[in-house]
Design a protein around this motif. Structure first.
Motif, mmCIF file in Angstrom:
data_model
loop_
_atom_site.group_PDB
_atom_site.id
_atom_site.type_symbol
_atom_site.label_atom_id
_atom_site.label_comp_id
_atom_site.label_asym_id
_atom_site.label_seq_id
_atom_site.Cartn_x
_atom_site.Cartn_y
_atom_site.Cartn_z
ATOM 1 N N SER A 192 27.851 -4.966 -14.498
ATOM 2 C CA SER A 192 26.763 -5.557 -13.719
ATOM 3 C C SER A 192 26.498 -6.979 -14.161
ATOM 4 N N GLU A 193 26.614 -7.224 -15.477
ATOM 5 C CA GLU A 193 26.466 -8.554 -16.044
ATOM 6 C C GLU A 193 27.109 -8.580 -17.415
ATOM 7 N N THR A 194 27.428 -9.786 -17.873
ATOM 8 C CA THR A 194 27.952 -9.977 -19.217
ATOM 9 C C THR A 194 27.031 -10.930 -19.960
ATOM 10 N N CYS A 195 27.104 -10.891 -21.291
ATOM 11 C CA CYS A 195 26.207 -11.722 -22.087
ATOM 12 C C CYS A 195 26.766 -11.893 -23.491
ATOM 13 N N PRO A 196 26.278 -12.888 -24.239
ATOM 14 C CA PRO A 196 26.655 -12.989 -25.650
ATOM 15 C C PRO A 196 26.223 -11.719 -26.383
ATOM 16 N N PRO A 197 26.962 -11.323 -27.408
ATOM 17 C CA PRO A 197 26.644 -10.075 -28.119
ATOM 18 C C PRO A 197 25.191 -9.982 -28.574
ATOM 19 N N ALA A 198 24.620 -11.085 -29.042
ATOM 20 C CA ALA A 198 23.260 -11.062 -29.577
ATOM 21 C C ALA A 198 22.206 -10.816 -28.504
ATOM 22 N N GLU A 199 22.580 -10.975 -27.237
ATOM 23 C CA GLU A 199 21.609 -10.830 -26.142
ATOM 24 C C GLU A 199 21.687 -9.475 -25.451
ATOM 25 N N LEU A 200 22.581 -8.597 -25.913
ATOM 26 C CA LEU A 200 22.834 -7.361 -25.184
ATOM 27 C C LEU A 200 21.575 -6.521 -25.006
ATOM 28 N N GLU A 201 20.864 -6.253 -26.075
ATOM 29 C CA GLU A 201 19.679 -5.403 -25.971
ATOM 30 C C GLU A 201 18.613 -6.045 -25.090
ATOM 31 N N ALA A 202 18.425 -7.351 -25.221
ATOM 32 C CA ALA A 202 17.416 -8.039 -24.418
ATOM 33 C C ALA A 202 17.743 -7.958 -22.927
ATOM 34 N N ARG A 203 19.022 -8.089 -22.590
ATOM 35 C CA ARG A 203 19.416 -8.007 -21.179
ATOM 36 C C ARG A 203 19.164 -6.610 -20.620
ATOM 37 N N VAL A 204 19.432 -5.595 -21.430
ATOM 38 C CA VAL A 204 19.162 -4.222 -20.984
ATOM 39 C C VAL A 204 17.664 -4.012 -20.801
ATOM 40 N N ARG A 205 16.874 -4.553 -21.712
ATOM 41 C CA ARG A 205 15.421 -4.403 -21.612
ATOM 42 C C ARG A 205 14.877 -5.032 -20.328
ATOM 43 N N VAL A 206 15.460 -6.126 -19.882
ATOM 44 C CA VAL A 206 15.036 -6.739 -18.619
ATOM 45 C C VAL A 206 15.260 -5.764 -17.470
ATOM 46 N N ARG A 207 16.398 -5.117 -17.453
ATOM 47 C CA ARG A 207 16.680 -4.149 -16.400
ATOM 48 C C ARG A 207 15.734 -2.946 -16.471
ATOM 49 N N LEU A 208 15.461 -2.492 -17.680
ATOM 50 C CA LEU A 208 14.532 -1.367 -17.845
ATOM 51 C C LEU A 208 13.128 -1.754 -17.387
#
Length: 273
Positions: A192-208
């Motif tokens: 659905s999207e890609t991101c730098p490793p350090a941003e993975l959890e934050a990107r998931v939290r946006v979707r949640l």
């Protein structure tokens, strides 16, 4: 091994954390690349059932360490290669447990997100393919390895992937053992999207956070309609074909030799340390 057979020790292989009403499941066998073994898959199934029973608003699946999951533990297969009955029995157990875990994820009543922290290889692709949304670290990639190893594809490579990216493309990836980078997966619609490793959890939290603002009844009915009983039955049948194919190839002499060739550089590296 069923989820019910998973004892408290095995549960340590998959952690369950609650964050804003969502269940976060983390594969925790990092020393082996979160490779799939019956104990881990039993723990995963138990955690999925726990999240379902608790009424999770969403489920997130990720891994600890550098890999999301290395798929089947080739060293365990190779160790049994000289005992055909033991090898076939182990293969039936591990692939059967993986199929059950994939179906558990597909039948989960609320949205499922895969947060891919690292490489996804072999049968672990099924855990990615069972997710509705995939947030992928730029350090992650997807690769089959079946034709290299002499294994038959499992984990939905033939049961689920063709519907996602097209039959010809799915076959090409597997025939040529192509590595799909995070960018490739995004282009093909696998991520659905890609991101730098350090941003993975934050990107998931946006979707949640976005999901939390939606009507849960609508989310549940939408997922249930897509993964209807008929659809799940068809997937289960296709996964059974994968299991049958895996058992047909795993005990061949040429597969044994391919496993040994694959593992030889790793063993040499250990000897040098």
């Amino acid at each position: 091994m069923s989820a019910a057979a998973c004892d408290l020790g095995h549960l340590d292989l998959v952690h369950l954390d609650w964050r804003e009403g969502a269940a976060w499941l983390t594969l925790d066998r990092p020393g082996r690349g979160n490779a799939l073994v019956p104990e881990l898959l039993a723990a995963l199934r138990a955690r999925i059932a726990e999240a379902r029973q608790a009424g999770a608003g969403a489920l997130v699946l990720t891994g600890r360490g550098r890999a999301f999951s290395a798929g089947g533990d080739v060293a365990r297969f190779a160790a049994l290669a000289d005992d055909r009955d033991a090898l076939v029995g182990w293969s039936r157990e591990i692939v059967g447990a993986l199929n059950a875990a994939i179906l558990d994820l597909l039948a989960f009543p609320m949205p499922v997100i895969a947060a891919l922290n690292g490489p996804v290889t072999g049968g672990s692709a099924g855990l990615m393919l069972a997710a509705d949304m995939v947030v992928m670290s730029e350090a992650a990639f997807l690769q089959p390895y079946y034709a290299k190893m002499g294994f038959a594809p499992d984990g939905g490579w033939t049961a689920l992937l063709p519907a996602r990216i097209g039959t010809a493309r799915a076959l090409e990836v597997q025939y040529l053992n192509q590595r799909l980078t995070a960018a490739d997966c995004l282009r093909l619609g696998l991520a659905s999207e890609t991101c730098p490793p350090a941003e993975l959890e934050a990107r998931v939290r946006v979707r949640l956070s976005t999901l939390a603002g939606m009507d849960p009844g609508t989310l549940a009915v939408t997922r249930a309609n897509v993964w209807s009983e008929e659809h799940l039955a068809a997937v289960a049948k296709a996964l059974q074909r994968e299991l049958d194919g895996f058992l047909a190839l795993i005990a061949r002499p040429q597969t044994r030799e391919r496993m040994r060739t694959f593992l030889a550089p790793l063993a040499a590296g250990e000897g040098r340390r």
